[in-house]
Design an enzyme around this catalytic site. Structure first.
Site, PDB file in Angstrom:
ATOM      1  N   ASP A   1     -33.006  26.718  59.162  1.00 39.87           N
ATOM      2  CA  ASP A   1     -34.083  26.706  58.184  1.00 39.87           C
ATOM      3  C   ASP A   1     -34.333  28.171  57.785  1.00 39.87           C
ATOM      4  O   ASP A   1     -33.902  29.096  58.492  1.00 39.87           O
ATOM      5  CB  ASP A   1     -35.323  26.100  58.850  1.00 39.87           C
TER       6      ASP A   1
ATOM      7  N   ASP B   1     -37.642  29.626  55.702  1.00 42.10           N
ATOM      8  CA  ASP B   1     -39.028  30.102  55.775  1.00 42.10           C
ATOM      9  C   ASP B   1     -39.649  29.790  57.128  1.00 42.10           C
ATOM     10  O   ASP B   1     -39.668  28.636  57.568  1.00 42.10           O
ATOM     11  CB  ASP B   1     -39.863  29.470  54.662  1.00 42.10           C
TER      12      ASP B   1
HETATM   13  C1  XBP Z   1     -40.581  26.226  53.399  1.00 40.03           C
HETATM   14  C2  XBP Z   1     -41.294  25.797  52.222  1.00 40.03           C
HETATM   15  C3  XBP Z   1     -41.103  26.435  50.940  1.00 40.03           C
HETATM   16  C4  XBP Z   1     -41.804  27.752  50.713  1.00 40.03           C
HETATM   17  C5  XBP Z   1     -41.923  28.005  49.228  1.00 40.03           C
HETATM   18  O1  XBP Z   1     -39.210  25.995  53.251  1.00 40.03           O
HETATM   19  O2  XBP Z   1     -42.029  24.837  52.322  1.00 40.03           O
HETATM   20  O3  XBP Z   1     -41.629  25.535  50.014  1.00 40.03           O
HETATM   21  O4  XBP Z   1     -43.103  27.728  51.236  1.00 40.03           O
HETATM   22  O5  XBP Z   1     -40.670  28.090  48.658  1.00 40.03           O
HETATM   23  P1  XBP Z   1     -38.157  26.031  54.496  1.00 40.03           P
HETATM   24  P2  XBP Z   1     -40.409  27.829  47.089  1.00 40.03           P
HETATM   25  O6  XBP Z   1     -38.970  26.221  55.745  1.00 40.03           O
HETATM   26  O7  XBP Z   1     -37.438  24.706  54.449  1.00 40.03           O
HETATM   27  O8  XBP Z   1     -37.227  27.160  54.236  1.00 40.03           O
HETATM   28  O9  XBP Z   1     -41.655  28.234  46.342  1.00 40.03           O
HETATM   29  O10 XBP Z   1     -39.234  28.685  46.751  1.00 40.03           O
HETATM   30  O11 XBP Z   1     -40.123  26.361  46.927  1.00 40.03           O
HETATM   31 MG    MG Z   2     -39.546  26.451  57.704  1.00 36.73          MG
END
Ligand code: XBP
Ligand code: MG
Length: 236
Positions: A9, A11
């Protein structure tokens, strides 16, 4: 079975990015003359929905019942999100968000050992590039066999779509892979695809339910322990 791939993953897992996302959203709102402000407590609630465009829509539906939507609402949200992405990538390129402890070493050592690496994220490809160009160098793509991002699948996490897509591209079965996640949504997504999942918590996710995870870590600063838990020997 020895694992053949680690699926990351982005973020919250590769880096603590959520507060930068939050600030970028707020900057985009202000620039578009919207008096919306997502503070930490509200953002915590909004994280229930993954994907920035989906999160904006969820905010409008759940918190702004009187908002009169512009005629082309999808386009309005898309444009707002594009502005947000440009602010967010600027923050990344300015080096404001480092990779989490152990991440760079894990990526380089696993790659050297011949374990395949992949990305499974709801965020945009632009955001992934900006984060990893700074964190791993301009040739960051050499480490990853598969890069699954954003809108390439119909349903974002907690749906398993992105993990199914990544598994297909890797040409591996769920049993040959592990996933690394930081959130309940991410964990549910990976588990629904049948992948053993390890969790590293962060300030936004530390109180979430991680039932079903193989193990939960504060972070990966103790990599030898992580390697032992996942059962791999790496070339250091
Ligand atoms: C985490 C998320 C993302 C970010 C925002 O994604 O929920 O939506 O908060 O990103 P992951 P965008 O943990 O799966 O990487 O604004 O680019 O959608
Ligand atoms: Mg995440």
């Amino acid at each position: 079975m020895t694992i053949k791939a680690i699926i990351f993953d982005v973020d919250g897992t590769l880096a603590d990015t959520e507060d930068a996302h939050r600030i970028a959203f707020n900057t985009a709102f202000a620039e578009n003359n919207l008096d919306w402000n997502w503070d930490v407590a509200l953002y915590d609630k909004l994280l229930k929905v993954t994907g920035g465009k989906e999160r904006i829509k969820y905010f409008v539906e759940s918190f702004l019942p009187d908002f009169s939507k512009p005629a082309d609402y999808d386009r309005f949200v898309k444009n707002l999100h594009l502005v947000k992405t440009s602010h967010y990538t600027t923050m990344l390129r300015n080096g404001l968000i480092p990779l989490r402890p152990g991440i760079k070493q894990l990526i380089t050592e696993a790659h050297r050992t011949g374990i395949k690496l992949a990305i499974a994220t709801t965020t945009t490809p632009e955001n992934v590039s900006a984060l990893l160009e700074v964190g791993l160098g301009t040739n960051w793509e050499k480490y990853f066999s598969v890069n699954g991002c954003g809108d390439i699948v119909p349903n974002k996490k907690p749906a398993p779509d992105i993990y199914h897509w990544v598994l297909r591209e890797l040409k591996l079965s769920p049993a040959e892979c592990i996933a690394l996640e930081d959130s309940n949504n991410g964990l549910r997504s990976a588990l629904a695809a049948g992948i053993k999942t390890y969790v590293t918590i962060n300030p936004y996710t530390c109180t979430q339910d991680f039932t079903g995870a193989e193990a939960v870590f504060d972070d990966l600063s103790d990599l030898p322990r992580f390697y032992k838990v996942i059962g791999v020997e790496v070339v250091s």
